[in-house]
Structures are given as C-alpha cells and as structure tokens.
Write an enzyme that holds these catalytic residues in place. Structure first.
Site, PDB file in Angstrom:
ATOM      1  CG  HIS A   1      -3.610  -0.713  -7.036  1.00 32.70           C
ATOM      2  ND1 HIS A   1      -4.031  -0.057  -6.009  1.00 32.70           N
ATOM      3  CD2 HIS A   1      -3.692  -2.263  -6.895  1.00 32.70           C
ATOM      4  CE1 HIS A   1      -4.362  -0.961  -5.074  1.00 32.70           C
ATOM      5  NE2 HIS A   1      -4.285  -2.138  -5.475  1.00 32.70           N
ATOM      6  NE  ARG A  22      -4.333  -1.134  -0.227  1.00 31.82           N
ATOM      7  CZ  ARG A  22      -4.486  -2.271  -0.999  1.00 31.82           C
ATOM      8  NH1 ARG A  22      -3.312  -2.518  -1.732  1.00 31.82           N
ATOM      9  NH2 ARG A  22      -5.480  -2.819  -0.945  1.00 31.82           N
TER      10      ARG A  22
HETATM   11  P1  NDP Z   1      -2.024 -11.132   5.214  1.00 31.07           P
HETATM   12  O1  NDP Z   1      -3.135 -10.526   5.926  1.00 31.07           O
HETATM   13  O2  NDP Z   1      -2.288 -12.491   4.616  1.00 31.07           O
HETATM   14  O3  NDP Z   1      -0.532 -10.777   5.524  1.00 31.07           O
HETATM   15  C1  NDP Z   1      -0.168  -9.676   5.916  1.00 31.07           C
HETATM   16  C2  NDP Z   1       1.313 -10.051   6.735  1.00 31.07           C
HETATM   17  O4  NDP Z   1       1.839  -8.709   7.227  1.00 31.07           O
HETATM   18  C3  NDP Z   1       1.342 -11.069   7.891  1.00 31.07           C
HETATM   19  O5  NDP Z   1       2.556 -11.721   7.532  1.00 31.07           O
HETATM   20  C4  NDP Z   1       1.406 -10.026   9.050  1.00 31.07           C
HETATM   21  O6  NDP Z   1       2.144 -10.669   9.904  1.00 31.07           O
HETATM   22  C5  NDP Z   1       2.360  -8.915   8.467  1.00 31.07           C
HETATM   23  N1  NDP Z   1       2.253  -7.708   9.321  1.00 31.07           N
HETATM   24  C6  NDP Z   1       1.006  -7.195   9.662  1.00 31.07           C
HETATM   25  N2  NDP Z   1       1.179  -6.271  10.443  1.00 31.07           N
HETATM   26  C7  NDP Z   1       2.423  -6.087  10.742  1.00 31.07           C
HETATM   27  C8  NDP Z   1       3.068  -5.521  11.579  1.00 31.07           C
HETATM   28  N3  NDP Z   1       2.761  -4.457  12.194  1.00 31.07           N
HETATM   29  N4  NDP Z   1       4.624  -5.765  11.546  1.00 31.07           N
HETATM   30  C9  NDP Z   1       5.054  -6.743  11.017  1.00 31.07           C
HETATM   31  N5  NDP Z   1       4.224  -7.324  10.042  1.00 31.07           N
HETATM   32  C10 NDP Z   1       3.047  -7.229  10.157  1.00 31.07           C
HETATM   33  O7  NDP Z   1      -2.053 -10.120   3.811  1.00 31.07           O
HETATM   34  P2  NDP Z   1      -1.926 -10.337   2.315  1.00 31.07           P
HETATM   35  O8  NDP Z   1      -0.627 -11.196   1.975  1.00 31.07           O
HETATM   36  O9  NDP Z   1      -2.893 -11.143   1.676  1.00 31.07           O
HETATM   37  O10 NDP Z   1      -1.949  -8.943   1.422  1.00 31.07           O
HETATM   38  C11 NDP Z   1      -0.941  -8.263   1.861  1.00 31.07           C
HETATM   39  C12 NDP Z   1      -1.185  -6.857   1.359  1.00 31.07           C
HETATM   40  O11 NDP Z   1      -0.959  -6.768  -0.065  1.00 31.07           O
HETATM   41  C13 NDP Z   1      -2.581  -6.486   1.590  1.00 31.07           C
HETATM   42  O12 NDP Z   1      -2.909  -5.777   2.698  1.00 31.07           O
HETATM   43  C14 NDP Z   1      -2.979  -5.307   0.467  1.00 31.07           C
HETATM   44  O13 NDP Z   1      -2.520  -4.138   0.954  1.00 31.07           O
HETATM   45  C15 NDP Z   1      -1.846  -5.669  -0.706  1.00 31.07           C
HETATM   46  N6  NDP Z   1      -2.385  -6.008  -1.961  1.00 31.07           N
HETATM   47  C16 NDP Z   1      -1.941  -5.550  -3.146  1.00 31.07           C
HETATM   48  C17 NDP Z   1      -2.232  -5.898  -4.326  1.00 31.07           C
HETATM   49  C18 NDP Z   1      -1.886  -5.239  -5.424  1.00 31.07           C
HETATM   50  O14 NDP Z   1      -2.534  -5.316  -6.549  1.00 31.07           O
HETATM   51  N7  NDP Z   1      -1.141  -4.120  -5.465  1.00 31.07           N
HETATM   52  C19 NDP Z   1      -3.218  -6.819  -4.425  1.00 31.07           C
HETATM   53  C20 NDP Z   1      -3.537  -7.679  -3.291  1.00 31.07           C
HETATM   54  C21 NDP Z   1      -2.945  -7.210  -2.127  1.00 31.07           C
HETATM   55  P3  NDP Z   1       1.529 -12.369  10.575  1.00 31.07           P
HETATM   56  O15 NDP Z   1       1.933 -13.447   9.731  1.00 31.07           O
HETATM   57  O16 NDP Z   1       2.448 -12.206  12.081  1.00 31.07           O
HETATM   58  O17 NDP Z   1      -0.087 -11.994  11.035  1.00 31.07           O
END
Ligand code: NDP
Length: 310
Positions: free
Chosen positions: A273, A225
């Site tokens: 995007h 993001r």
């Molecule tokens: P998930 O919710 O599956 O994974 C999020 C990851 O981020 C997890 O490993 C989580 O840790 C980690 N995380 C969250 N908060 C923190 C923090 N404060 N510190 C460290 N690590 C953190 O999300 P997805 O993988 O499905 O998607 C990730 C992002 O990709 C989406 O939120 C979206 O913003 C973006 N996206 C972009 C697209 C594009 O076309 N550009 C398409 C789809 C998604 P933990 O494993 O411990 O929970």
C-alpha cells in the site's frame, strides 16, 4: 477561534502538526489545533485519518465537517454517526505519486522488464517488445487519480481506454461507462489499471466473469482497493494463464498475511500500500483551504457524495 481536532493513527500528529499550523496561518485562520479535546462539543472541524481510533462522531455535536486525509472514504461513508459534510483528499502529491507508480508498473508489464531483470542466466534471449502504440491499457476509474494516470499513459503513446460511472471526455483517451462499456474495455485491454473507489457498485468488479473477458495473458495493476478483485478468481486466472501477471498494492486485509498465496505466486508482485501517499505539505493546504471556504460561506471542495459512496 476555531477548534480543530486531529484524529488519526499514532505517529501522524507529529507529521501533520507543523504543515497544518503553517497552512492555517497562511490563510489567517485563528485555529486551536489539538489531537484531543476534553470536551468534544467544543470541536468545530475534524481532520481525520481513517485508520485512527475515532468511530463514533455523535459526541462532536457542534462539528461542521470531517476532512479526510485519505482519498478513499470506504471506511467512513457508511458510518451512521457521521451526518455532517465529509471531504476526501485530492492533492497534487497523491496524484503525482500515483502517476509514477502506475506508469512504472504498466511499463514493466509492457516491456516485460522482469524477463531481463530476473533471468541473468547467460542466455542471449532476444525478444523485442511491441511499441506502446500497439498496446491497449484500461484505466478503470477516471477520477482525480485515474484521469491523471490515463493522460500520462496516453502521452507515452499507449492506446488508453477509460471507464467511469458517468460518461467522460478526455483528450487521447477513449472513454466508456456502464456495464457494456466495461465488457468492451476489458475485452480489448492488455493491461488493466484499477483506480476505482470501493463501493457497493465496484466490489469484486474483477471476478471470474470479467477476468474471462480479458485477452489471454493480460496484466492487472491494482492500486485502488483490494476488494475490487475477487481474490480466488484472480488466483485461478493466474493459474490458468488467463491473467499473465498482477501488481497488487491493496488488499482485503492489510498488512497482507504472510501465508497469503499472493506472496508466493511468482506472477504476483505485492507492494505494501505504497502506490501513493498523502503528502503533508500539499494536503494541509487543501484542508486549510476547505475550512477557510466553509467559514466564508463558500462551498467546500471534494465533498463526498454519500449516496454514490465516494
Ligand atoms: P475519485 O472519486 O476522484 O474517482 C473515482 C472514479 O471512479 C470516478 O471516475 C468515478 O466515476 C469512478 N467510479 C466510481 N464508482 C464507479 C462505478 N460503479 N462504475 C464505474 N466507475 C465508477 O477517486 P480518486 O481518483 O481520488 O481515487 C480512486 C481510489 O484510489 C480511491 O478511492 C482509493 O481507493 C485509491 N487510492 C489508493 C492509494 C494507494 O496508495 N494505493 C492512494 C490514494 C487512493 P465518475 O467520474 O463518473 O464519478
């Protein structure tokens, strides 16, 4: 008969109607799927695209869940009118698309492909890139998308470091968590991939302080993001050479305004995007499966943790 409202931006109804109907039918779900219901109280489930007009969920007093079509939920998670369960999208189409995008841009920075593509100038300029085994790539965020990307990069022989909120264990990936973990990861990484959700804990995670930890000339790939990065700090780091290149797919304001400095910076690649898109066929299966589960008293998958923000 279950009434399912499809609420998303214009144009998506035409794309999703048929795959959703097919997925519901394959589970023998008797569904009345519509893009509008004259009486919101009749609605049992809401399939939701966050760029759609629906912001006030209060009138949908009998709805059992909101099923988001997107992986990111930052626009919904703090909505005070949304008090029922919220699921996010995890689908194979999204995952495969993201793995392809991330792999392509990491390889591009690793091999310095632009050197050849952009410099067809008659000069026989021999620069041998290092092997992947000699390059360290960080993947910040090891969720549905980050984990798949980290695993793929590891199979290409990159030295992959992963960072997440909670400690993880992945074959072929050195995993870190916490603030010290982030500092260690950044200080070692030639290429940093951002696949974190946007939350209070991740906004501006790449800022002047954290960018300064990177080895000089490191590359950034951000399909997460836009607000994960402090834009002024990144522009300054690109200017000083601290950051050598950035591929940015997501921005604070989208579409990225034509006058934004990112468009004009030769070290920045802007993609609109498109890193990965929810694919209607596979996503519809996830939505139908979750409604089927809920109707059968089974837990829904991919529930958003409101307190964590993702
Ligand atoms: P998930 O919710 O599956 O994974 C999020 C990851 O981020 C997890 O490993 C989580 O840790 C980690 N995380 C969250 N908060 C923190 C923090 N404060 N510190 C460290 N690590 C953190 O999300 P997805 O993988 O499905 O998607 C990730 C992002 O990709 C989406 O939120 C979206 O913003 C973006 N996206 C972009 C697209 C594009 O076309 N550009 C398409 C789809 C998604 P933990 O494993 O411990 O929970």
């Amino acid at each position: 008969m279950l009434n399912v409202l499809f609420s998303a931006r214009d144009g998506l109804w035409g794309v999703y109607e048929e795959p959703l109907r097919k997925a519901f039918a394959s589970r023998n779900l008797s569904i009345n799927l519509q893009p509008d219901f004259s009486d919101p109280e009749l609605v049992h489930y809401i399939v939701y695209g966050p760029t759609g007009p629906l912001q006030d969920f209060t009138p949908y007093s009998n709805a059992k869940a909101v099923l988001n079509l997107w992986a990111g939920v930052e626009r919904l998670v703090k909505n005070p009118t949304l008090t029922i369960p919220l699921t996010r999208m995890v689908d194979t189409g999204l995952r495969e698309g993201m793995v392809e995008y991330v792999t392509a841009h990491v390889l591009r920075h690793h091999l310095d492909t632009d050197r050849q593509v952009l410099n067809q100038n008659g000069v026989w300029d021999v620069v041998i890139p290092p092997l992947a085994r000699d390059r360290t790539v960080a993947v910040l965020g090891l969720g549905a998308l980050g984990e798949a990307c980290a695993r793929q990069l590891a199979t290409l022989n990159f030295n992959v470091l992963g960072w997440s909120r909670r400690q993880k264990k992945l074959d072929g990936v050195s995993c870190f968590c916490g603030e010290d973990g982030l500092r260690e990861v950044l200080s070692k990484s030639d290429i940093v991939v951002l696949l974190l959700p946007l939350t209070d804990g991740t906004a501006n995670i790449l800022n002047a302080d954290t960018l300064a930890l990177l080895p000089e000339g490191a590359a950034i790939v951000n399909p997460g993001r836009g607000a994960l990065i402090d834009d002024d700090a990144l522009l300054a780091a690109l200017g000083s050479g601290q950051v050598g290149a950035a591929t940015l797919d997501v921005f604070r304001q989208e579409p990225l305004p034509a006058e934004h400095p990112y468009w004009h910076n030769p070290k920045v690649t802007v993609t609109p995007h498109i890193a990965s898109e929810t694919r209607p066929e596979t996503a519809s299966e996830i939505i139908a499966d979750n409604i089927h589960r809920n109707e059968n008293g089974e837990p829904m998958r991919f529930l958003v943790d409101r307190s964590a923000g993702y």
